[in-house]
Design a protein around this motif. Sequence first.
Motif, PDB file in Angstrom:
ATOM      1  N   TRP A 149       2.277   8.509  11.485  1.00  0.00           N
ATOM      2  CA  TRP A 149       1.930   9.082  10.263  1.00  0.00           C
ATOM      3  C   TRP A 149       1.252   7.998   9.399  1.00  0.00           C
ATOM      4  O   TRP A 149       1.499   6.713   9.617  1.00  0.00           O
ATOM      5  N   MET A 150       0.087   8.302   8.811  1.00  0.00           N
ATOM      6  CA  MET A 150      -0.450   7.478   7.932  1.00  0.00           C
ATOM      7  C   MET A 150      -0.457   7.959   6.313  1.00  0.00           C
ATOM      8  O   MET A 150      -1.012   9.036   6.254  1.00  0.00           O
ATOM      9  N   GLY A 151       0.034   7.252   5.598  1.00  0.00           N
ATOM     10  CA  GLY A 151       0.259   7.575   4.087  1.00  0.00           C
ATOM     11  C   GLY A 151      -1.184   7.452   3.307  1.00  0.00           C
ATOM     12  O   GLY A 151      -2.171   6.709   4.004  1.00  0.00           O
ATOM     13  N   LEU A 152      -0.905   7.862   2.125  1.00  0.00           N
ATOM     14  CA  LEU A 152      -2.123   7.745   1.230  1.00  0.00           C
ATOM     15  C   LEU A 152      -2.619   6.294   1.118  1.00  0.00           C
ATOM     16  O   LEU A 152      -3.770   6.185   1.335  1.00  0.00           O
ATOM     17  N   GLY A 196     -10.768   2.304  -5.067  1.00  0.00           N
ATOM     18  CA  GLY A 196     -11.711   3.459  -5.268  1.00  0.00           C
ATOM     19  C   GLY A 196     -11.524   4.913  -4.231  1.00  0.00           C
ATOM     20  O   GLY A 196     -11.306   5.814  -4.774  1.00  0.00           O
ATOM     21  N   GLU A 197     -11.313   4.409  -2.890  1.00  0.00           N
ATOM     22  CA  GLU A 197     -10.867   5.497  -2.006  1.00  0.00           C
ATOM     23  C   GLU A 197      -9.481   6.132  -2.201  1.00  0.00           C
ATOM     24  O   GLU A 197      -9.393   7.362  -2.409  1.00  0.00           O
ATOM     25  N   PHE A 198      -8.663   5.403  -2.655  1.00  0.00           N
ATOM     26  CA  PHE A 198      -7.109   5.603  -3.148  1.00  0.00           C
ATOM     27  C   PHE A 198      -7.262   6.800  -4.350  1.00  0.00           C
ATOM     28  O   PHE A 198      -6.826   7.785  -4.236  1.00  0.00           O
ATOM     29  N   SER A 199      -8.132   6.364  -5.294  1.00  0.00           N
ATOM     30  CA  SER A 199      -8.297   7.423  -6.409  1.00  0.00           C
ATOM     31  C   SER A 199      -9.065   8.696  -5.868  1.00  0.00           C
ATOM     32  O   SER A 199      -8.844   9.803  -6.293  1.00  0.00           O
ATOM     33  N   ASP A 200      -9.932   8.550  -4.937  1.00  0.00           N
ATOM     34  CA  ASP A 200     -10.626   9.454  -4.426  1.00  0.00           C
ATOM     35  C   ASP A 200      -9.762  10.706  -3.689  1.00  0.00           C
ATOM     36  O   ASP A 200      -9.765  11.968  -3.849  1.00  0.00           O
ATOM     37  N   LEU A 201      -9.192   9.974  -2.824  1.00  0.00           N
ATOM     38  CA  LEU A 201      -8.041  10.649  -2.224  1.00  0.00           C
ATOM     39  C   LEU A 201      -6.813  11.460  -3.103  1.00  0.00           C
ATOM     40  O   LEU A 201      -6.564  12.619  -2.726  1.00  0.00           O
ATOM     41  N   VAL A 202      -6.495  11.012  -3.974  1.00  0.00           N
ATOM     42  CA  VAL A 202      -5.707  11.642  -5.036  1.00  0.00           C
ATOM     43  C   VAL A 202      -6.464  12.754  -5.731  1.00  0.00           C
ATOM     44  O   VAL A 202      -6.006  13.962  -5.827  1.00  0.00           O
ATOM     45  N   THR A 203      -7.773  12.774  -5.990  1.00  0.00           N
ATOM     46  CA  THR A 203      -8.421  13.793  -6.799  1.00  0.00           C
ATOM     47  C   THR A 203      -8.693  14.962  -5.421  1.00  0.00           C
ATOM     48  O   THR A 203      -8.686  16.210  -5.811  1.00  0.00           O
ATOM     49  N   ASP A 204      -8.939  14.341  -4.299  1.00  0.00           N
ATOM     50  CA  ASP A 204      -9.233  15.486  -3.205  1.00  0.00           C
ATOM     51  C   ASP A 204      -7.786  16.132  -2.876  1.00  0.00           C
ATOM     52  O   ASP A 204      -7.943  16.989  -1.655  1.00  0.00           O
ATOM     53  N   GLN A 258      -5.243  15.837   6.783  1.00  0.00           N
ATOM     54  CA  GLN A 258      -4.862  17.107   6.037  1.00  0.00           C
ATOM     55  C   GLN A 258      -4.982  17.043   4.511  1.00  0.00           C
ATOM     56  O   GLN A 258      -4.703  16.150   3.968  1.00  0.00           O
ATOM     57  N   TYR A 259      -5.477  18.000   3.732  1.00  0.00           N
ATOM     58  CA  TYR A 259      -5.624  18.038   2.487  1.00  0.00           C
ATOM     59  C   TYR A 259      -4.949  19.476   1.905  1.00  0.00           C
ATOM     60  O   TYR A 259      -4.812  20.354   2.541  1.00  0.00           O
ATOM     61  N   MET A 310     -12.993  22.720  -1.070  1.00  0.00           N
ATOM     62  CA  MET A 310     -12.871  22.463   0.565  1.00  0.00           C
ATOM     63  C   MET A 310     -12.944  20.882   0.919  1.00  0.00           C
ATOM     64  O   MET A 310     -13.799  20.395   1.285  1.00  0.00           O
ATOM     65  N   ALA A 311     -11.855  20.235   0.505  1.00  0.00           N
ATOM     66  CA  ALA A 311     -11.803  18.739   0.686  1.00  0.00           C
ATOM     67  C   ALA A 311     -11.859  18.339   2.026  1.00  0.00           C
ATOM     68  O   ALA A 311     -12.742  17.364   2.372  1.00  0.00           O
ATOM     69  N   ALA A 312     -11.043  19.024   3.104  1.00  0.00           N
ATOM     70  CA  ALA A 312     -11.418  18.613   4.520  1.00  0.00           C
ATOM     71  C   ALA A 312     -12.896  18.725   4.901  1.00  0.00           C
ATOM     72  O   ALA A 312     -13.533  17.802   5.643  1.00  0.00           O
TER      73      ALA A 312
END
Length: 255
Positions: free
Chosen positions: A114-117, A129-137, A161-162, A168-170
């Motif tokens: 497993w790989m977390g956020l 910046g990617e961390f913030s984008d992933l939270v939004t997505d 997985q989103y 449609m984040a994926a």
Amino acid sequence: MLEEPEERPGVPDALVAPASSRPRRRGRTVRLIGAAALLGLVAGTCAGYLVQAGREPTKLPPLSQPALRQAKGGVEPLTAAQDPRLRTDGDLRKLLLKRPRGARQEGWVPRDGWMGLAAYARQYTRPAGEFSDLVTDQFRRAAVTGWKDGGAYGVEIRLVQYRQEDSMAAADASHNLESYAEGEPQTDSWAVPGTGDGQAYVHHRPDTKNGYLPVYSAEAHAWRGDVAMEIWIYGTKPVPKKTIMDLAKRQMERL
């Protein structure tokens, strides 16, 4: 027999009609015919109302309808083959390709798969910046596997997985990675069969650093439902098209 001459404005009817005919009064005749037609229409309408008024009223069907009988028994749930969400809502790691026989798992792959956020965001050049984008997505989770195939290539596969409650984040994530890959110089690309818009890429220009061997790479990106697939291959030799295409096709068949 001569034909009747064409009527001209300002010429009296007696000069252009045959001797046996009477002068024509066209305007009055038209008015008389119109009046007769109107009287006939009114008379017909009145007669219709009188006939209808003498009849008994037709009964209308009742507004209430008989209740439909409910079928007995419950509805059978969809199988995993009919509903892909049943597969992806379970243990996502089980959908990853198995490590080839003889290949060894590499140290960069998490032991539990497993790989977390935060860990996933660190794979990018700008983790914050990617961390913030992933939270939004609405990032949900990522299942990861990888191996070293002999001494030539290292392989890493991620199923990201989103939640996809708002977008449609994926699909967006997959398309973004494809855009980056297409911008690399000396890159060939091919559509991955059965994926709609999935793409595989082979980069022919290696990454070079002083003191290290040149590193060649290939990648593939596709998505299905709420899961984005990423495949990365690195090696000291150019990656064959067959290698990346085979991995991408087999991995997408499992989703």
